[in-house]
Scaffold this motif. Structure first.
Motif, PDB file in Angstrom:
ATOM      1  N   THR A  66      36.192  48.808  40.040  1.00 27.59           N
ATOM      2  CA  THR A  66      34.830  49.291  39.806  1.00 27.59           C
ATOM      3  C   THR A  66      34.525  50.668  40.162  1.00 27.59           C
ATOM      4  O   THR A  66      34.008  51.488  39.527  1.00 27.59           O
ATOM      5  CB  THR A  66      33.701  48.233  40.319  1.00 27.59           C
ATOM      6  OG1 THR A  66      33.920  46.917  39.736  1.00 27.59           O
ATOM      7  CG2 THR A  66      32.392  48.794  39.720  1.00 27.59           C
ATOM      8  N   HIS A 143      25.466  42.835  37.672  1.00 23.79           N
ATOM      9  CA  HIS A 143      26.647  43.684  37.608  1.00 23.79           C
ATOM     10  C   HIS A 143      26.666  44.446  36.142  1.00 23.79           C
ATOM     11  O   HIS A 143      27.626  43.771  35.296  1.00 23.79           O
ATOM     12  CB  HIS A 143      27.891  43.052  37.896  1.00 23.79           C
ATOM     13  CG  HIS A 143      29.102  43.919  38.266  1.00 23.79           C
ATOM     14  ND1 HIS A 143      29.176  45.455  37.760  1.00 23.79           N
ATOM     15  CD2 HIS A 143      30.338  43.703  38.490  1.00 23.79           C
ATOM     16  CE1 HIS A 143      30.253  45.846  38.077  1.00 23.79           C
ATOM     17  NE2 HIS A 143      31.103  44.852  38.693  1.00 23.79           N
ATOM     18  N   ARG A 176      27.801  37.520  39.993  1.00 22.34           N
ATOM     19  CA  ARG A 176      26.722  38.475  39.260  1.00 22.34           C
ATOM     20  C   ARG A 176      26.970  38.859  37.720  1.00 22.34           C
ATOM     21  O   ARG A 176      26.532  39.152  36.940  1.00 22.34           O
ATOM     22  CB  ARG A 176      26.766  39.904  40.098  1.00 22.34           C
ATOM     23  CG  ARG A 176      28.118  40.126  40.694  1.00 22.34           C
ATOM     24  CD  ARG A 176      27.955  41.459  41.657  1.00 22.34           C
ATOM     25  NE  ARG A 176      29.274  41.797  42.120  1.00 22.34           N
ATOM     26  CZ  ARG A 176      29.389  42.264  43.347  1.00 22.34           C
ATOM     27  NH1 ARG A 176      28.496  42.045  44.230  1.00 22.34           N
ATOM     28  NH2 ARG A 176      30.468  42.529  43.757  1.00 22.34           N
ATOM     29  N   ARG A 230      36.419  34.326  38.923  1.00 25.65           N
ATOM     30  CA  ARG A 230      37.276  33.972  39.981  1.00 25.65           C
ATOM     31  C   ARG A 230      36.248  33.037  40.858  1.00 25.65           C
ATOM     32  O   ARG A 230      34.949  33.084  40.912  1.00 25.65           O
ATOM     33  CB  ARG A 230      37.299  35.347  40.871  1.00 25.65           C
ATOM     34  CG  ARG A 230      38.057  35.175  42.257  1.00 25.65           C
ATOM     35  CD  ARG A 230      38.164  36.609  42.651  1.00 25.65           C
ATOM     36  NE  ARG A 230      37.119  37.385  42.992  1.00 25.65           N
ATOM     37  CZ  ARG A 230      36.135  37.136  44.210  1.00 25.65           C
ATOM     38  NH1 ARG A 230      36.844  36.681  45.236  1.00 25.65           N
ATOM     39  NH2 ARG A 230      35.426  38.105  44.189  1.00 25.65           N
ATOM     40  N   GLN A 232      34.400  32.484  44.186  1.00 28.45           N
ATOM     41  CA  GLN A 232      34.060  33.507  44.924  1.00 28.45           C
ATOM     42  C   GLN A 232      33.972  33.015  46.528  1.00 28.45           C
ATOM     43  O   GLN A 232      32.870  32.735  47.044  1.00 28.45           O
ATOM     44  CB  GLN A 232      32.457  34.063  44.763  1.00 28.45           C
ATOM     45  CG  GLN A 232      32.609  34.549  43.257  1.00 28.45           C
ATOM     46  CD  GLN A 232      32.583  36.092  42.976  1.00 28.45           C
ATOM     47  OE1 GLN A 232      31.615  36.897  43.725  1.00 28.45           O
ATOM     48  NE2 GLN A 232      33.172  36.609  42.070  1.00 28.45           N
ATOM     49  N   PRO A 272      36.975  39.475  34.617  1.00 26.49           N
ATOM     50  CA  PRO A 272      36.582  40.945  35.028  1.00 26.49           C
ATOM     51  C   PRO A 272      37.425  41.513  36.235  1.00 26.49           C
ATOM     52  O   PRO A 272      37.399  42.485  36.567  1.00 26.49           O
ATOM     53  CB  PRO A 272      35.293  40.550  35.820  1.00 26.49           C
ATOM     54  CG  PRO A 272      35.319  38.835  36.040  1.00 26.49           C
ATOM     55  CD  PRO A 272      36.232  38.297  34.873  1.00 26.49           C
ATOM     56  N   GLY A 273      38.478  40.586  36.686  1.00 27.53           N
ATOM     57  CA  GLY A 273      39.203  40.955  37.793  1.00 27.53           C
ATOM     58  C   GLY A 273      38.348  40.880  39.492  1.00 27.53           C
ATOM     59  O   GLY A 273      37.333  40.901  39.021  1.00 27.53           O
TER      60      GLY A 273
HETATM   61  C1  NCD Z   1      33.592  41.219  40.006  1.00 20.92           C
HETATM   62  C2  NCD Z   1      32.377  41.619  40.975  1.00 20.92           C
HETATM   63  O1  NCD Z   1      32.799  42.432  41.914  1.00 20.92           O
HETATM   64  O2  NCD Z   1      31.402  41.360  40.871  1.00 20.92           O
HETATM   65  N1  NCD Z   1      34.587  42.291  40.064  1.00 20.92           N
HETATM   66  C3  NCD Z   1      34.573  43.215  39.332  1.00 20.92           C
HETATM   67  O3  NCD Z   1      33.493  43.886  39.374  1.00 20.92           O
HETATM   68  N2  NCD Z   1      35.605  43.966  38.401  1.00 20.92           N
HETATM   69  C4  NCD Z   1      34.145  39.925  40.077  1.00 20.92           C
HETATM   70  C5  NCD Z   1      34.598  39.305  41.070  1.00 20.92           C
HETATM   71  O4  NCD Z   1      34.711  39.831  42.200  1.00 20.92           O
HETATM   72  O5  NCD Z   1      35.166  38.364  41.099  1.00 20.92           O
END
Ligand code: NCD
Length: 319
Positions: A66, A143, A176, A230, A232, A272-273
């Motif tokens: 991000t 997000h 989020r 994922r 969390q 989303p990774g």
């Molecule tokens: C997400 C985040 O940070 O909310 N990742 C992202 O923005 N690419 C999702 C996550 O942390 O699993």
């Protein structure tokens, strides 16, 4: 074309969450992102549009894609960029959020992109300082740019978002990404289902217009798109665990090639990774032909360019 599209103005000065913006705002961001995608396919991937603005990226929480995606988007728009990450800053010395940000603003920053572990941090900032704020993730709350790039990627692959069936799988309670996705997809007319262990699905979720399933195979049979999230673990804290073990989670809610083959259909797979390979998704599926995970990353830059560019139209540019 709607009135707003003609005016090319967002209804908001900040991008704090998808809940606060309109369907027209989302569509305006998408059509602007289409133009920037074209720019990004050129040999010189840069436009001079925001030569006169300065953006500060404030990351109070870890991030790789991000942060890079925002920075690249800002640079492709020719904005001046300053980066700040909490681990190397005076925040560690006890400075408050407003003090930190006021110091940065004294350096004449026009826009702030912020990631922060506290839900509501971006709204708090918008109430206290004059710059335009983009929320890059506030705790378990929203997000918005992730949801925009996810919906944009669905639109690109399936032609539209309206009427499509999207299942979001995993840790909905701490995500989020899930909340912003539900708002975004519902505003665009998609059908949304969330799927995961009972303990990881918030009780109020149906009031947001999402169906609930605890059976992955059934949910995937229903869906056109599966967004795999994922677990969390860092947000789950100590105390009573939310599920017996990661292995058990994977057995019930992990997506592997044998399940995908059993479905025998063109399911679009998103994430989303960062991916925890072998937990919510196997490498074979994440890197396979159904996956649009790298398209999401690519589209992230164009969508963020669009959001920044459109928010900059509201700024009183300084001479
Ligand atoms: C997400 C985040 O940070 O909310 N990742 C992202 O923005 N690419 C999702 C996550 O942390 O699993």
């Amino acid at each position: 074309m709607s009135e707003r599209m003609k005016q090319k103005k967002l209804s908001t000065r900040h991008l704090l969450g998808i809940r606060d913006i309109t369907r027209e705002d989302i569509e305006l961001i998408f059509s602007q992102a289409d133009e920037f995608k074209e720019v990004l396919s050129r040999p010189i991937k840069k436009v001079p549009s925001l030569r006169d603005i300065t953006v500060a990226n404030l990351f109070f929480e870890n991030s790789t894609r991000t942060r890079l995606s925002f920075e690249l988007a800002e640079k492709r728009l020719s904005a001046d960029v300053v980066n700040f990450s909490a681990s190397t800053s005076s925040v560690k010395k006890g400075e408050t959020l407003v003090d930190t940000v006021n110091n940065i603003l004294a350096m004449k920053v026009d826009m702030v992109v912020m990631r922060h572990p506290a839900p509501g941090a971006a709204l708090f900032l918008a109430d206290h300082i004059g710059a335009a704020i983009i929320n890059a993730g506030d705790g378990t709350h929203e997000h918005p740019t992730q949801a925009l790039l996810d919906a944009y990627s669905i639109r690109e692959r399936l032609g539209a978002v309206k009427g499509k069936k999207v299942v979001i799988v995993g840790d909905i309670l701490h995500s989020r990404v899930a909340l912003s996705n539900i708002h975004c997809l519902r505003k665009l007319g998609a059908e949304v289902m969330v799927c995961g262990p009972k303990a990881l699905i918030p009780k109020h979720i149906k009031s947001l217009g999402a169906e609930v399933s605890h059976n992955l195979e059934e949910a995937l049979r229903w869906a056109d798109v599966a967004n795999m999230l994922r677990i969390q673990l860092e947000r789950q804290g100590a105390g009573v665990p939310y599920f017996p073990s990661l292995r058990e989670y994977t057995m019930q809610f992990g997506l592997d090639a044998s399940l995908l083959n059993r479905l025998g259909k063109d399911l679009l797979i998103m994430h989303p990774g960062p991916i925890n390979r072998g937990v919510e998704i196997t490498s074979e599926v994440a890197d396979g032909p159904h996956s649009i995970i790298l398209d999401q990353v690519e589209n992230g830059v164009a969508v963020r360019m669009a959001a920044i560019y459109l928010l900059a139209q509201h700024l009183n540019r300084q001479a």
